[in-house]
Design a protein around this motif. Structure first.
Motif, mmCIF file in Angstrom:
data_model
loop_
_atom_site.group_PDB
_atom_site.id
_atom_site.type_symbol
_atom_site.label_atom_id
_atom_site.label_comp_id
_atom_site.label_asym_id
_atom_site.label_seq_id
_atom_site.Cartn_x
_atom_site.Cartn_y
_atom_site.Cartn_z
ATOM 1 N N ASN A 1 0.848 -1.199 0.000
ATOM 2 C CA ASN A 1 0.000 0.000 0.000
ATOM 3 C C ASN A 1 0.878 1.241 0.000
ATOM 4 O O ASN A 1 1.921 1.272 0.648
ATOM 5 N N ALA A 2 0.441 2.260 -0.714
ATOM 6 C CA ALA A 2 1.250 3.480 -0.827
ATOM 7 C C ALA A 2 1.427 4.172 0.524
ATOM 8 O O ALA A 2 2.491 4.719 0.821
ATOM 9 N N GLU A 3 0.377 4.130 1.335
ATOM 10 C CA GLU A 3 0.401 4.828 2.625
ATOM 11 C C GLU A 3 0.566 3.809 3.751
ATOM 12 O O GLU A 3 0.183 2.651 3.607
ATOM 13 N N PRO A 4 1.087 4.248 4.894
ATOM 14 C CA PRO A 4 1.154 3.347 6.048
ATOM 15 C C PRO A 4 -0.240 2.865 6.457
ATOM 16 O O PRO A 4 -1.224 3.581 6.255
ATOM 17 N N THR A 5 -0.312 1.657 7.000
ATOM 18 C CA THR A 5 -1.580 1.126 7.502
ATOM 19 C C THR A 5 -1.398 0.758 8.976
ATOM 20 O O THR A 5 -0.267 0.594 9.442
ATOM 21 N N PRO A 6 -2.505 0.609 9.707
ATOM 22 C CA PRO A 6 -2.390 0.256 11.133
ATOM 23 C C PRO A 6 -1.780 -1.134 11.354
ATOM 24 O O PRO A 6 -1.453 -1.463 12.491
ATOM 25 N N TYR A 7 -1.648 -1.931 10.294
ATOM 26 C CA TYR A 7 -1.169 -3.306 10.463
ATOM 27 C C TYR A 7 0.274 -3.498 9.985
ATOM 28 O O TYR A 7 0.785 -4.620 9.994
ATOM 29 N N ASP A 8 0.926 -2.418 9.588
ATOM 30 C CA ASP A 8 2.296 -2.535 9.081
ATOM 31 C C ASP A 8 3.233 -3.188 10.104
ATOM 32 O O ASP A 8 4.127 -3.947 9.743
ATOM 33 N N GLY A 9 2.990 -2.886 11.377
ATOM 34 C CA GLY A 9 3.859 -3.421 12.428
ATOM 35 C C GLY A 9 3.781 -4.929 12.561
ATOM 36 O O GLY A 9 4.712 -5.566 13.069
ATOM 37 N N LEU A 10 2.680 -5.522 12.125
ATOM 38 C CA LEU A 10 2.507 -6.978 12.211
ATOM 39 C C LEU A 10 3.029 -7.681 10.966
ATOM 40 O O LEU A 10 3.114 -8.910 10.926
ATOM 41 N N ALA A 11 3.341 -6.881 9.945
ATOM 42 C CA ALA A 11 3.659 -7.471 8.644
ATOM 43 C C ALA A 11 5.091 -7.990 8.577
ATOM 44 O O ALA A 11 6.012 -7.383 9.129
ATOM 45 N N ALA A 12 5.257 -9.118 7.868
ATOM 46 C CA ALA A 12 6.590 -9.646 7.608
ATOM 47 C C ALA A 12 7.273 -8.787 6.549
ATOM 48 O O ALA A 12 8.496 -8.709 6.479
ATOM 49 N N GLU A 13 6.449 -8.150 5.721
ATOM 50 C CA GLU A 13 6.985 -7.333 4.635
ATOM 51 C C GLU A 13 5.990 -6.220 4.321
ATOM 52 O O GLU A 13 4.782 -6.466 4.267
ATOM 53 N N VAL A 14 6.516 -5.010 4.148
ATOM 54 C CA VAL A 14 5.680 -3.875 3.762
ATOM 55 C C VAL A 14 6.232 -3.316 2.459
ATOM 56 O O VAL A 14 7.423 -3.036 2.364
ATOM 57 N N VAL A 15 5.371 -3.194 1.462
ATOM 58 C CA VAL A 15 5.804 -2.732 0.144
ATOM 59 C C VAL A 15 5.089 -1.433 -0.181
ATOM 60 O O VAL A 15 3.860 -1.363 -0.130
ATOM 61 N N ARG A 16 5.871 -0.405 -0.513
ATOM 62 C CA ARG A 16 5.272 0.909 -0.774
ATOM 63 C C ARG A 16 5.234 1.264 -2.261
ATOM 64 O O ARG A 16 4.656 2.253 -2.646
ATOM 65 N N GLU A 17 5.920 0.449 -3.080
ATOM 66 C CA GLU A 17 5.989 0.775 -4.517
ATOM 67 C C GLU A 17 4.605 0.665 -5.165
ATOM 68 O O GLU A 17 3.716 0.028 -4.619
ATOM 69 N N PRO A 18 4.465 1.267 -6.355
ATOM 70 C CA PRO A 18 3.174 1.190 -7.048
ATOM 71 C C PRO A 18 2.726 -0.263 -7.242
ATOM 72 O O PRO A 18 3.524 -1.133 -7.589
ATOM 73 N N ILE A 19 1.435 -0.494 -7.012
ATOM 74 C CA ILE A 19 0.887 -1.852 -7.005
ATOM 75 C C ILE A 19 1.067 -2.562 -8.345
ATOM 76 O O ILE A 19 1.327 -3.761 -8.401
ATOM 77 N N GLY A 20 0.944 -1.787 -9.430
ATOM 78 C CA GLY A 20 1.021 -2.372 -10.778
ATOM 79 C C GLY A 20 2.340 -3.060 -11.064
ATOM 80 O O GLY A 20 2.408 -3.974 -11.899
ATOM 81 N N THR A 21 3.414 -2.649 -10.386
ATOM 82 C CA THR A 21 4.692 -3.338 -10.553
ATOM 83 C C THR A 21 5.009 -4.197 -9.327
ATOM 84 O O THR A 21 5.571 -5.286 -9.458
ATOM 85 N N ALA A 22 4.625 -3.705 -8.144
ATOM 86 C CA ALA A 22 4.994 -4.414 -6.906
ATOM 87 C C ALA A 22 4.307 -5.770 -6.798
ATOM 88 O O ALA A 22 4.943 -6.768 -6.428
ATOM 89 N N LEU A 23 3.022 -5.839 -7.103
ATOM 90 C CA LEU A 23 2.306 -7.105 -6.906
ATOM 91 C C LEU A 23 2.760 -8.197 -7.884
ATOM 92 O O LEU A 23 3.027 -9.324 -7.451
ATOM 93 N N PRO A 24 2.886 -7.883 -9.184
ATOM 94 C CA PRO A 24 3.416 -8.913 -10.088
ATOM 95 C C PRO A 24 4.776 -9.445 -9.633
ATOM 96 O O PRO A 24 5.023 -10.652 -9.680
#
Ligand code: ZN
Length: 245
Positions: A210-233
């Protein structure tokens, strides 16, 4: 290595590249415009024929049905086609996951779908495009053809409850999955957002894209901020490599 059950929770951000604006999120268009919000609020919609006429006109004009899946939707469909057990839990009503090729039974639409209409009296369903064609032909507020009841989009309007069956299925998948990827969701709208916490509690690897921080980032094994169209693939390709695809 056995392939993990991958659950994706998707929000408005995954459809931005398809030209669909964020309407219902915390900072979405509807929340910022009280008059527009009335068009998608159940009590106003049911109580006022003028609101319904404006609601149908808005749907006719915003052309959401013409949107096409983007690279992120396609990457999810490819993961499924590659043989991974995949389930999509989506906050979106655009139907783009199915259009990209994810089987409909593997997509849980928490907020319903804007591609169908439903009668508020007899619950009969039909395609949105047929209802919009009737609007186009001059019916300001097309009634149900079976019973004459008020038709509405098959979306969960403000003031309506989420379908408990869909929600129950989403919870079960969240508890069962090994990888839970939250994509393009601010994770601020309950109960969908809470699923990210449930997944982590049950031992899934939580990834937040997600582009912006979320309340669950602290629980995440990985946080990705890059644009979804490239990051998810890229992320899903990495998963396929990791599990020997
Ligand atoms: Zn009806």
């Amino acid at each position: 290595m056995a392939r993990p059950l991958v659950a994706l929770l998707t929000g408005a951000g995954i459809s931005t590249d398809s030209g669909i604006a964020d309407y219902r999120g915390p900072n979405g268009l509807w929340r910022r415009d009280p008059e527009a919000e009335k068009l998608v609020t159940y009590a106003y919609y049911m109580g006022d024929p003028e609101i319904r006429r404006r609601s149908w006109l808005m749907r006719r004009e915003n052309q959401a049905l013409a949107a096409e899946p983007n690279a992120a939707h396609r990457a999810v469909a490819e993961l499924e086609r590659a043989g991974f057990p995949v389930r999509v839990i989506t906050q979106n009503v655009d139907g783009l996951h199915q259009l990209a090729g994810v089987p409909a039974r593997k997509v849980l639409e928490l907020h319903g779908t804007a591609r169908s209409v439903v009668c508020t009296r007899c619950r009969a369903r039909g395609p949105m495009e047929h209802a919009l064609a009737r609007v186009e032909a001059g019916e300001g507020d097309p009634p149900c053809r079976k019973c004459g009841g008020i038709l509405k989009p098959a979306t969960v309007m403000f003031g309506e409850r989420l379908d408990p069956v869909v929600l129950g299925d989403a919870l079960a998948i969240t508890k069962a999955c090994q990888v839970f990827i939250a994509v393009g969701s601010s994770l601020q709208v309950q109960p969908a957002a809470g699923l990210a916490g449930v997944a982590a509690d049950h031992g899934a690897r939580l990834v937040v894209v997600n582009a912006e921080p979320t309340p669950y980032d602290g629980l995440a094994a990985e946080v990705v901020r890059e644009p979804i169209g490239t990051a998810l693939p890229r992320l899903l390709a990495g998963l396929r490599e990791e599990y020997g695809d």
